[in-house]
Design a protein around this motif. Structure first.
Motif, PDB file in Angstrom:
ATOM      1  N   VAL A 117      27.014   9.030  59.360  1.00  0.00           N
ATOM      2  CA  VAL A 117      26.574   8.719  58.005  1.00  0.00           C
ATOM      3  C   VAL A 117      25.059   8.548  58.035  1.00  0.00           C
ATOM      4  O   VAL A 117      24.517   7.862  58.914  1.00  0.00           O
ATOM      5  CB  VAL A 117      27.256   7.447  57.490  1.00  0.00           C
ATOM      6  CG1 VAL A 117      26.691   7.040  56.131  1.00  0.00           C
ATOM      7  CG2 VAL A 117      28.770   7.654  57.402  1.00  0.00           C
ATOM      8  N   ALA A 118      24.379   9.175  57.096  1.00  0.00           N
ATOM      9  CA  ALA A 118      22.908   9.130  57.085  1.00  0.00           C
ATOM     10  C   ALA A 118      22.388   7.697  57.070  1.00  0.00           C
ATOM     11  O   ALA A 118      22.979   6.804  56.444  1.00  0.00           O
ATOM     12  CB  ALA A 118      22.387   9.889  55.869  1.00  0.00           C
ATOM     13  N   ALA A 145      18.217   0.430  47.679  1.00  0.00           N
ATOM     14  CA  ALA A 145      18.280   0.388  49.139  1.00  0.00           C
ATOM     15  C   ALA A 145      18.188   1.778  49.756  1.00  0.00           C
ATOM     16  O   ALA A 145      17.697   1.941  50.881  1.00  0.00           O
ATOM     17  CB  ALA A 145      19.574  -0.300  49.581  1.00  0.00           C
ATOM     18  N   LEU A 146      18.646   2.804  49.022  1.00  0.00           N
ATOM     19  CA  LEU A 146      18.565   4.168  49.539  1.00  0.00           C
ATOM     20  C   LEU A 146      17.125   4.591  49.822  1.00  0.00           C
ATOM     21  O   LEU A 146      16.857   5.319  50.777  1.00  0.00           O
ATOM     22  CB  LEU A 146      19.178   5.148  48.537  1.00  0.00           C
ATOM     23  CG  LEU A 146      20.676   5.323  48.535  1.00  0.00           C
ATOM     24  CD1 LEU A 146      21.094   6.158  47.330  1.00  0.00           C
ATOM     25  CD2 LEU A 146      21.139   5.995  49.818  1.00  0.00           C
ATOM     26  N   THR A 160      23.252   5.640  63.969  1.00  0.00           N
ATOM     27  CA  THR A 160      24.390   5.436  64.871  1.00  0.00           C
ATOM     28  C   THR A 160      25.642   6.000  64.226  1.00  0.00           C
ATOM     29  O   THR A 160      25.850   5.867  63.021  1.00  0.00           O
ATOM     30  CB  THR A 160      24.593   3.946  65.172  1.00  0.00           C
ATOM     31  OG1 THR A 160      24.782   3.243  63.944  1.00  0.00           O
ATOM     32  CG2 THR A 160      23.392   3.364  65.895  1.00  0.00           C
ATOM     33  N   SER A 161      26.502   6.602  65.026  1.00  0.00           N
ATOM     34  CA  SER A 161      27.698   7.243  64.490  1.00  0.00           C
ATOM     35  C   SER A 161      28.689   6.219  63.951  1.00  0.00           C
ATOM     36  O   SER A 161      29.220   6.379  62.849  1.00  0.00           O
ATOM     37  CB  SER A 161      28.361   8.107  65.570  1.00  0.00           C
ATOM     38  OG  SER A 161      29.555   8.679  65.090  1.00  0.00           O
ATOM     39  N   ALA A 162      28.957   5.162  64.697  1.00  0.00           N
ATOM     40  CA  ALA A 162      29.932   4.156  64.248  1.00  0.00           C
ATOM     41  C   ALA A 162      29.377   3.300  63.111  1.00  0.00           C
ATOM     42  O   ALA A 162      30.152   2.711  62.354  1.00  0.00           O
ATOM     43  CB  ALA A 162      30.346   3.264  65.407  1.00  0.00           C
ATOM     44  N   GLY A 163      28.064   3.261  62.981  1.00  0.00           N
ATOM     45  CA  GLY A 163      27.446   2.463  61.928  1.00  0.00           C
ATOM     46  C   GLY A 163      26.537   1.395  62.491  1.00  0.00           C
ATOM     47  O   GLY A 163      26.764   0.878  63.596  1.00  0.00           O
ATOM     48  N   ALA A 195      14.862   4.528  57.223  1.00  0.00           N
ATOM     49  CA  ALA A 195      15.809   4.998  58.242  1.00  0.00           C
ATOM     50  C   ALA A 195      15.898   6.514  58.286  1.00  0.00           C
ATOM     51  O   ALA A 195      16.857   7.054  58.837  1.00  0.00           O
ATOM     52  CB  ALA A 195      17.190   4.406  57.958  1.00  0.00           C
ATOM     53  N   GLU A 196      14.912   7.180  57.730  1.00  0.00           N
ATOM     54  CA  GLU A 196      15.018   8.624  57.586  1.00  0.00           C
ATOM     55  C   GLU A 196      14.672   9.390  58.865  1.00  0.00           C
ATOM     56  O   GLU A 196      15.188  10.498  59.083  1.00  0.00           O
ATOM     57  CB  GLU A 196      14.082   9.110  56.463  1.00  0.00           C
ATOM     58  CG  GLU A 196      14.451   8.608  55.082  1.00  0.00           C
ATOM     59  CD  GLU A 196      13.947   7.201  54.803  1.00  0.00           C
ATOM     60  OE1 GLU A 196      14.372   6.615  53.789  1.00  0.00           O
ATOM     61  OE2 GLU A 196      13.127   6.679  55.607  1.00  0.00           O
TER      62      GLU A 196
END
Length: 399
Positions: free
Chosen positions: A266-267, A54-55, A66-69, A60-61
């Motif tokens: 989170v990246a 999944a990485l 989003t900060s909260a996720g 999504a790079e």
């Protein structure tokens, strides 16, 4: 405690605890077969292949995460909390952090900004050192709370004046380093009585041995409390730096908004991988079996070497009392018994462990042993200790 700055004023970071292990590490590394590092809780086992895949497939790079996720990762974390703990959490009340250590180090600062009339952090007397460091970074007093005989924090012994000044009460269950399970109902009640936010660090919850399903502070309702969780331990993803916090909707909203302004994100690819990890429990069951077997194996090895090693109520650490001979030697030369035992285990078994004073003055009579090496490395320690026959005659690490 921090180290005084060069000009006698201001904050200077204290020595990082594990940097102090350089000498016993060098002694252990000099043995045939090298050092077996049991000092830091760094997973050695592989993460789930689907998470690794999944990485590289998130796309999504390019954009800012989003900060909260993302909605997907927050839903996955909420679903996991329901499956594992039986608690209902609105995904909108879940937010991510850039590894839980970052959250622990910064939360007191943000909570003090919210309540500027308060200036105190309450934390376990035997604990992960970042609770106390976070108090320093926030400009707060840190009041250390001793444990009762059952390992839970002695909340009844907290001075009401300290409670009135507290910005946060930290609870850690299962505890690092001791593995004790705390009284989370009592912690929630204390916080509500005194108007103190309670943050329950539950990063080792899925390695609870004395109680299953594992307890969470959310069992006692979300008002005034937060539960802090990590993928580092359960999914062998310490390198991704991702955790989550949830509980009181007002606290989550406040902290997630402050953290958004601070640029804590989170990246994106990591968020996609985290959603996959939180959606799967089978890999955690396999990891639970590995850690339980290693705890039993290494406890037996240390008992055979003359130490009082017992299985913890939770976590993947053995919290081993310093024997009398090591305590006496440490008192005689000023090193302290936990350092004597650390040095002997390095010299004889090639095993690097953590002396108890890393975790507070109340912990100096112990060493912490992390079962985070493959079975064949633990077997190597076992052979070395068996061949030596005794820790007593081992040379100490050079000073």
């Amino acid at each position: 405690m921090s180290t005084p700055a060069a000009d006698g004023a201001g904050f200077a970071p204290p020595p990082y605890p594990y940097d102090r292990l350089a000498e016993p590490a060098a002694v252990a590394a000099g043995l045939p077969g090298g050092m077996v590092d049991l000092s830091v809780g760094t997973p050695c086992d592989p993460p789930p292949p689907a998470v690794v895949a999944a990485l590289g497939a998130s796309d999504a790079e390019r954009g800012y995460p989003t900060s909260a996720g993302s909605a997907a990762v927050r839903r996955a974390a909420a679903g996991w909390l329901h499956r594992r703990f039986g608690v209902e959490v609105d995904p909108g009340d879940v937010a991510l952090c850039v590894g839980t250590k970052e959250f622990v180090a910064s939360a007191a600062w943000y909570l003090r900004l919210r309540s500027p009339g308060r200036d105190t952090v309450l934390a376990p007397a035997v604990a992960y050192p970042t609770y106390a460091l976070g108090a320093q970074l926030a400009g707060c007093r840190c009041v250390l709370v001793p444990a009762r005989d059952d390992g839970a924090m002695d909340l009844a012994g907290i001075d009401p004046a300290d409670a009135a000044r507290a910005v946060v009460l930290w609870v850690n269950s299962p505890a690092n380093p001791s593995g004790a399970l705390d009284d989370l109902a009592a912690a929630a009640d204390f916080g509500r009585l005194h108007g103190v936010p309670v943050v329950s660090d539950e990063c080792y919850a899925e390695f609870s041995w004395a109680r299953w399903p594992p307890p969470t502070i959310l069992d006692h309702g979300p008002a005034g409390v937060l539960a802090l969780h990590s993928l580092s331990k359960r999914s062998n993803l310490a390198g991704l730096r991702v955790g989550c916090y949830t509980g009181d909707a007002g606290l989550v909203a406040y902290l997630s908004e402050v953290r958004k302004h601070a640029g804590l994100m989170v990246a994106g690819p990591v968020q996609a991988a985290a959603a996959v990890a939180w959606a799967d429990d089978a890999h955690v069951e396999a990891q639970r079996a590995r850690y339980r077997a290693r705890l039993e194996r290494l406890a037996g090895v240390l008992v055979d070497a003359g130490l009082d090693a017992r299985l913890p109520a939770g976590g993947f650490y053995l919290w081993v009392p310093v024997p009398g001979w090591a305590q006496a030697a440490g008192e005689a030369d000023g090193r302290g018994g936990s350092w004597v035992l650390t040095e002997r285990l390095a010299a004889v078994g090639g095993a690097l462990v953590s002396p108890g004073d890393f975790y507070g003055e109340a912990a100096t009579g112990f060493v912490r042993v992390a079962v985070v090496q493959p079975d064949e490395r633990i077997d190597l320690v076992a052979r070395r200790l068996a061949e030596a026959g005794s820790l007593l005659g081992a040379p100490a690490a050079p000073r």
